[in-house]
Design a protein around this motif. Structure first.
Motif, PDB file in Angstrom:
ATOM      1  N   GLU A   1      45.955  46.541  42.376  1.00  0.00           N
ATOM      2  CA  GLU A   1      45.592  47.943  42.148  1.00  0.00           C
ATOM      3  C   GLU A   1      44.247  48.208  42.815  1.00  0.00           C
ATOM      4  O   GLU A   1      43.357  47.360  42.812  1.00  0.00           O
ATOM      5  N   GLN A   2      44.097  49.416  43.409  1.00  0.00           N
ATOM      6  CA  GLN A   2      42.924  49.682  44.232  1.00  0.00           C
ATOM      7  C   GLN A   2      41.620  49.567  43.459  1.00  0.00           C
ATOM      8  O   GLN A   2      40.666  48.941  43.930  1.00  0.00           O
ATOM      9  N   ASN A   3      41.547  50.152  42.280  1.00  0.00           N
ATOM     10  CA  ASN A   3      40.299  50.076  41.507  1.00  0.00           C
ATOM     11  C   ASN A   3      39.961  48.641  41.134  1.00  0.00           C
ATOM     12  O   ASN A   3      38.782  48.259  41.091  1.00  0.00           O
ATOM     13  N   ALA A   4      40.988  47.844  40.849  1.00  0.00           N
ATOM     14  CA  ALA A   4      40.751  46.434  40.531  1.00  0.00           C
ATOM     15  C   ALA A   4      40.197  45.695  41.743  1.00  0.00           C
ATOM     16  O   ALA A   4      39.312  44.838  41.614  1.00  0.00           O
ATOM     17  N   PHE A   5      40.718  46.036  42.931  1.00  0.00           N
ATOM     18  CA  PHE A   5      40.205  45.412  44.155  1.00  0.00           C
ATOM     19  C   PHE A   5      38.744  45.807  44.389  1.00  0.00           C
ATOM     20  O   PHE A   5      37.899  44.963  44.690  1.00  0.00           O
ATOM     21  N   ILE A   6      38.450  47.090  44.246  1.00  0.00           N
ATOM     22  CA  ILE A   6      37.077  47.561  44.449  1.00  0.00           C
ATOM     23  C   ILE A   6      36.119  46.870  43.478  1.00  0.00           C
ATOM     24  O   ILE A   6      35.033  46.419  43.859  1.00  0.00           O
ATOM     25  N   GLN A   7      36.532  46.743  42.234  1.00  0.00           N
ATOM     26  CA  GLN A   7      35.660  46.124  41.238  1.00  0.00           C
ATOM     27  C   GLN A   7      35.460  44.634  41.534  1.00  0.00           C
ATOM     28  O   GLN A   7      34.341  44.125  41.397  1.00  0.00           O
ATOM     29  N   LYS A   8      36.523  43.948  41.944  1.00  0.00           N
ATOM     30  CA  LYS A   8      36.371  42.526  42.264  1.00  0.00           C
ATOM     31  C   LYS A   8      35.460  42.348  43.465  1.00  0.00           C
ATOM     32  O   LYS A   8      34.584  41.477  43.472  1.00  0.00           O
ATOM     33  N   TYR A   9      35.656  43.184  44.494  1.00  0.00           N
ATOM     34  CA  TYR A   9      34.773  43.102  45.663  1.00  0.00           C
ATOM     35  C   TYR A   9      33.319  43.354  45.249  1.00  0.00           C
ATOM     36  O   TYR A   9      32.407  42.627  45.657  1.00  0.00           O
ATOM     37  N   ALA A  10      33.106  44.375  44.424  1.00  0.00           N
ATOM     38  CA  ALA A  10      31.752  44.700  43.972  1.00  0.00           C
ATOM     39  C   ALA A  10      31.144  43.542  43.184  1.00  0.00           C
ATOM     40  O   ALA A  10      29.959  43.205  43.360  1.00  0.00           O
TER      41      ALA A  10
END
Length: 581
Positions: free
Chosen positions: A515-524
């Motif tokens: 999921e996109q938000n999960a990817f963004i949060q993991k990257y962050a």
């Protein structure tokens, strides 16, 4: 696609006006020279853009090109240049054997004046061979099986960079290494002529169209060197550090015109350029232009879907750099590839740090070592003048030196590559074996694919913890070698697979989110873990794009962003706030 692909001048740091591209349609055949096919050079026969698109194993690839010299080249010496041919090739012109070249990552040139017809047709023939299963040759990510798998990708055979002719006079400038002497406010030129002659070499330096220095040097032998002090009077309107230096934020370049002159006038004219920049380590701190500088790099493998190692067009390099900078990165680690000089040129003028690398072999032997030393020197020689390159990385993750932890011969090989590089280039840093099992590099570079930010933060919470890490199950230093205060950078991490809608069989990443938000949060979380470390002075995220089965890029293979570029930028710059997204 234009009828003449990749028609831009192939060697942008050493430009002559009188040249002819030989890219485009060549006669072609596999195994024997029947020439029953047509290939579009410079694309390899495995690629879609070549028109062949055959990834099978073949004993040889035969090429033939018919050309006529343009009138402007009459009465001159004719040089034939190949940007890169993988892996071993032989060249004939009008039936006469001209050269053999070994090594798939750099080019070669041959003077064909004595065999070329001044009028009428000429014929170039080239036979390229590649021992596809030989793991002792430097090959990078090119897989030795029919199709790519895991971290390995489709092969490249034969011509994969531009081919061109160049006309020169009897005496000409073969090369000139340019070294900025940042602290002295001067620049050094080391030149070589094709032969000794009674000539003088003029170097005129311009900045933003204004002449800032000009010198005439008498050449007493075939090679020599001289330094030029930048004219303080001419540059008094500029502040040196603020207005004249090169960095990713301010990629300022000086133009140079070389003229080789003698009793009969001007023999040769070459256009080049340089950037005033300095790379150093002071008291354990990485410095760019005498100031601490945090490197935010991304791993860039330099592959494209329809053309593999060859950029489909020159604009593809520009687009990649635009995307990289839009995401807030200030550099790339060019991974397992000696990149096309056109990319380095655009990185110079657009402002992007580059770590220069070469494709590795996978088995150590005397034959491998010999090939590696020669080809690595060729990489440094070719790319020396590009200010974007700040570090050289001849080895990666002990590939080709799998027993380096305890094998003294392989340790000596790693150290030899370090000192060989330093003997040629004192102006840049050298990483001996990127990732782990170091010997004597200028930086302590570590690969860590921890899947959670909090885990990564624990790994880099202090030097005592860092020095006890075992990335990939390997120690940071080979037996008998130890840490000596080098700056610490995490030069591979992340590799998160986020590939909505993917139908690629056996696709993978080092970890996965859906999921996109999960990817963004993991990257962050991963980026912030390294930014918060007081010991880490830079990072290199894996990676820029998906490639074949490897789907852990920030961009899809076709360069479409997976998430908004500005979101990645805010994370890289430490401005991300999940609450306001």
């Amino acid at each position: 696609m234009n009828e003449l692909p990749r028609s831009e001048y192939p060697r942008p740091d050493f430009v002559r006006e009188d040249w002819l591209s030989l890219n485009g349609a060549w006669d072609f055949s596999f195994d024997t020279k029947t020439y029953d096919k047509t290939i579009l050079v410079p694309y390899a026969p495995e690629t879609v853009l070549s028109g062949i698109h055959d990834a099978g194993f073949h004993k040889a690839a035969w090429y033939r090109k018919v050309f006529a010299l343009p009138q402007s080249m009459e009465g001159k010496r004719i040089l034939l240049h190949f940007g890169a041919v993988d892996y071993r090739c032989r060249v004939w012109v009008n039936g006469a054997f001209q050269a053999e070249h070994i090594g798939g990552q750099t080019g070669f040139s041959v003077d064909i004046t004595e065999v070329v017809h001044k009028a009428g047709e000429n014929v170039i023939e080239l036979c390229a061979k590649d021992d596809h299963r030989n793991l002792e040759i430097p090959r990078g990510k090119q897989y030795w099986e029919p199709t790519g798998k895991g971290i390995f990708y489709s092969r490249t055979t034969g011509i994969w960079q531009s081919v061109w002719l160049e006309a020169v006079n009897e005496v000409y400038l073969e090369k000139c290494h340019i070294t900025p002497l940042f602290d002295q406010r001067s620049v050094q030129f080391e030149y070589r002529l094709n032969k000794a002659a009674d000539v003088r070499l003029e170097a005129a330096i311009d900045y933003q169209g204004q002449r800032v220095a000009c010198v005439s040097h008498t050449a007493f032998s075939r090679k020599g060197s001289f330094s030029v002090q930048l004219d303080q009077q001419a540059m008094q309107a500029w502040n040196f550090c603020e207005d004249l230096t090169w960095s990713p934020e301010t990629p300022r370049l000086f133009d140079v015109t070389f003229r080789l002159c003698g009793s009969e006038g001007v023999y040769d004219t070459v256009q080049s350029y340089f950037g005033m920049r300095k790379v150093s380590v002071e008291n354990g701190v990485f410095m760019l232009n005498n100031r601490p500088y945090y490197q935010k790099l991304i791993l860039d493998q330099g592959y494209w879907p329809d053309s593999l190692l060859t950029a489909p067009e020159d604009g593809a390099f520009i687009r990649d750099i635009e995307l990289i900078k839009a995401m807030g990165f200030n550099g790339v680690r060019k991974h397992q590839k000696a990149e096309d000089p056109r990319f380095l040129y655009h990185a110079d003028r657009m402002g992007l740090l580059v770590w220069g690398e070469i494709g590795s072999a996978y088995i150590y032997s005397r034959e491998y070592a010999h090939s590696m030393y020669q080809e690595w020197q060729d990489v440094i020689e070719r790319d020396y003048n590009h200010p974007c390159i700040i570090a050289w990385t001849p080895l990666n993750e002990s590939w080709g030196i799998q027993e380096i932890s305890y094998d003294k011969r392989q340790q000596a090989h790693s150290a030899a590559l370090y000192y060989l590089t330093k003997s040629i280039d004192q102006s840049r840093l050298v990483i001996d074996n990127d990732g782990w099992e170091h010997t004597c590099g200028d930086l302590l570079t570590i690969h860590d694919y921890a899947s959670a930010g909090e885990e990564l933060a624990r790994h880099f919470c202090g030097m005592e913890t860092i020095l006890h890490l075992h990335p990939g199950g390997r120690r940071l230093f080979a037996d008998g070698w130890e840490y000596s205060g080098q700056p610490v950078l995490v030069t591979e991490f992340g590799g998160v697979r986020y590939a909505p809608g993917s139908t690629t069989e056996h696709a993978w990443g080092y970890c996965e989110v859906n999921e996109q938000n999960a990817f963004i949060q993991k990257y962050a979380d991963l980026i912030q873990a390294l930014r918060d470390s007081e010991c880490v002075q830079g990072f290199c995220y894996t990676q820029l794009t998906d490639i074949e089965t490897e789907e852990n890029g920030l961009l899809y293979y076709d360069r479409r962003p997976k998430v908004p570029l500005e979101v990645i930028r805010t994370i890289n710059e430490g401005r991300y706030n999940a609450q306001v997204q």
